[in-house]
Design an enzyme around this catalytic site. Structure first.
Site, PDB file in Angstrom:
ATOM      1  N   PHE A  68       0.791  -1.036   0.086  1.00 47.68           N
ATOM      2  CA  PHE A  68      -0.166  -0.183   0.028  1.00 47.68           C
ATOM      3  C   PHE A  68       1.019   1.296  -0.014  1.00 47.68           C
ATOM      4  O   PHE A  68       0.403   2.101   0.006  1.00 47.68           O
ATOM      5  CB  PHE A  68      -0.538  -0.134   0.850  1.00 47.68           C
ATOM      6  CG  PHE A  68      -2.174  -0.763   1.111  1.00 47.68           C
ATOM      7  CD1 PHE A  68      -2.570  -1.484  -0.006  1.00 47.68           C
ATOM      8  CD2 PHE A  68      -3.180  -0.750   1.708  1.00 47.68           C
ATOM      9  CE1 PHE A  68      -3.403  -2.008  -0.154  1.00 47.68           C
ATOM     10  CE2 PHE A  68      -4.101  -1.609   1.491  1.00 47.68           C
ATOM     11  CZ  PHE A  68      -4.451  -1.899  -0.042  1.00 47.68           C
ATOM     12  N   ASP A 315      -0.611  -9.331  -4.449  1.00 46.29           N
ATOM     13  CA  ASP A 315       0.269  -8.497  -3.953  1.00 46.29           C
ATOM     14  C   ASP A 315       0.166  -7.096  -4.722  1.00 46.29           C
ATOM     15  O   ASP A 315       0.958  -7.065  -5.844  1.00 46.29           O
ATOM     16  CB  ASP A 315       1.565  -9.731  -4.958  1.00 46.29           C
ATOM     17  CG  ASP A 315       2.884  -9.213  -5.436  1.00 46.29           C
ATOM     18  OD1 ASP A 315       3.303  -7.495  -4.241  1.00 46.29           O
ATOM     19  OD2 ASP A 315       4.038  -9.523  -6.050  1.00 46.29           O
TER      20      ASP A 315
END
Length: 430
Positions: A68, A315
């Site tokens: 993130f 991912d």
């Protein structure tokens, strides 16, 4: 009191699919899961009653493999934007990776990441602690009821997280009392592949399709074999991330998670794409490990069905489009995918399998407290999915990177609504 009553839904949970309902209390916990229609009394009690007219009602997806970009790489995305993309895609809980800036290898940096998530995340959250050659003694002191696990990079990585010395690896695997999630590519083989490509193309541009030769299937198998053998010797809990080749599957046990000490993940792009898609997608599909052949995708799909692959993670790794420009050596590796992963997988696999791999098994493997199942007393993390045909366009993409390898793909499932009992930090049984 009942805050939400979702009914007339096709409930998919714990290997079953049935017409039924889920009632949620004011405390955000599931009060009742039932077959058939709810009573008139229950309908009258509910503050909000939703007649889905047969839509899928699933436990919210748990993605244990996201990048993130918070902190330090937030020009690509951050916990606020990427968790909103997760929410839109039916993902209700995430575990974030440590290769940010600074890398998450100290308790202070881990706590800062969690504080940031607490401020802005739209979904439930935790984060890995990155392993280095210098911080292994400190890993014993972590509170693994809060820390999701340890991330191990056997291939080149951000900062100082490459760790491939056999003695140090043995120390790590003998020390950590939690899940060790591993990126298994042989670093020496990858570097040799890069040097070969430079010589082959005489210092010029290396075509993007060469990425699959540079980061070869041999590099994946060699590293996976080494770390799995060591995990079995030491009794470590190992989770092999982003399996991309059929050769790696021979290293894995089939069947349910049960007492497995070594479990494995694959990702949507390894199931849906192959090296034959490079002419169409170019750097959009450049990722590490590299995407391989159609035969690998077919073998991975079968491994999901027979239990050798236990989870599906995304991912999710957004990059600005400008960072994807370049050749096989210079274009950034990674792609955004969290917003579309659940519909993509529902188009490919039976919903009972999708729920097992994207909700139940992540909760089981990581020991996530009271999430991942539709059970009374569990947090009401749920997603409603309709059987709607739609095509992914750039306007749909919530990640600020603004692109997706799945643009133009027509899907047959659409996330209509996601319920999150939080957002809150994840807790783990230890």
């Amino acid at each position: 009191m009942i805050s939400h009553l979702i009914y007339n839904a096709r409930v998919v949970n714990e290997g079953r699919s049935f017409l039924g309902f889920v009632a949620v209390g004011d405390d955000g916990l599931i009060a009742e899961v039932g077959e058939g229609m709810p009573s008139q009394e229950m309908l009258a009690q509910a503050k909000e009653a939703v007649d889905t007219q047969g839509w899928l009602l699933l436990p919210g997806a748990i993605d244990v493999h996201v990048h993130f970009r918070d902190p330090g790489l937030t020009h690509k995305g951050d916990f606020a934007t990427e968790s909103m993309a997760a929410l839109k895609g039916g993902v209700t809980s995430v575990i974030d990776m440590p290769n940010v800036k600074p890398v998450t290898v100290t308790l202070a940096d881990w706590e800062r990441k969690m504080e940031r998530a607490a401020q802005v995340s739209h979904v439930n959250y935790s984060a890995y602690f990155g392993a280095t050659a210098d911080n292994i003694p400190s890993l014993m002191d972590l509170d693994y009821s809060r820390v999701a696990g340890v991330k191990l990079f056997l291939g080149s990585s951000t900062g100082n997280m490459l760790l491939n010395d056999p003695a140090t690896l043995r120390q790590l695997l003998s020390t950590v009392p939690a899940v060790i999630a591993v990126h298994a590519e042989d670093d020496a083989m990858v570097k040799a592949g890069m040097e070969w490509a430079k010589r082959e193309f005489e210092g010029g541009e290396v075509p993007i399709p060469m990425h699959s030769a540079i980061r070869s299937r041999r590099a994946c198998f060699s590293a996976a074999k080494q770390i799995i053998e060591l995990a079995r010797e030491t009794g470590a809990r190992l989770h092999l991330l982003h399996v991309s080749t059929q050769e790696e599957l021979v290293l894995l046990d089939d069947g349910g998670v049960g007492e497995k000490r070594v479990t494995a993940e694959t990702c949507p792009h390894y199931l849906l794409l192959s090296a034959y898609d490079y002419p169409r997608l170019g750097a959009k599909m450049k990722c590490n490990p590299a995407i391989k052949l159609p035969s690998d995708a077919a073998a991975l799909r079968q491994a999901l069905l027979d239990g050798r692959i236990d989870t599906i993670g995304t991912d999710h790794a957004p990059h600005l489009w400008s960072e994807k420009h370049g050749d096989a050596l210079t274009a950034a590796s990674g792609m955004p995918s969290i917003q579309f992963a659940l519909p993509l997988m529902l188009d490919m696999l039976p919903p009972e399998v999708v729920v097992e791999k994207m909700a139940h098994n992540p909760a089981r493997i990581f020991g996530i407290v009271r999430r991942g199942f539709l059970r009374p007393g569990y947090h009401a993390d749920m997603v409603l999915v309709s059987p709607t045909e739609w095509t992914v366009t750039r306007d749909d993409i919530l990640s600020p990177c603004g692109w997706s390898p799945y643009e133009g793909r027509t899907l047959n499932h659409r996330v209509e609504r996601t319920f999150v009992a939080g957002p809150s930090p994840l807790h783990f049984y230890r």
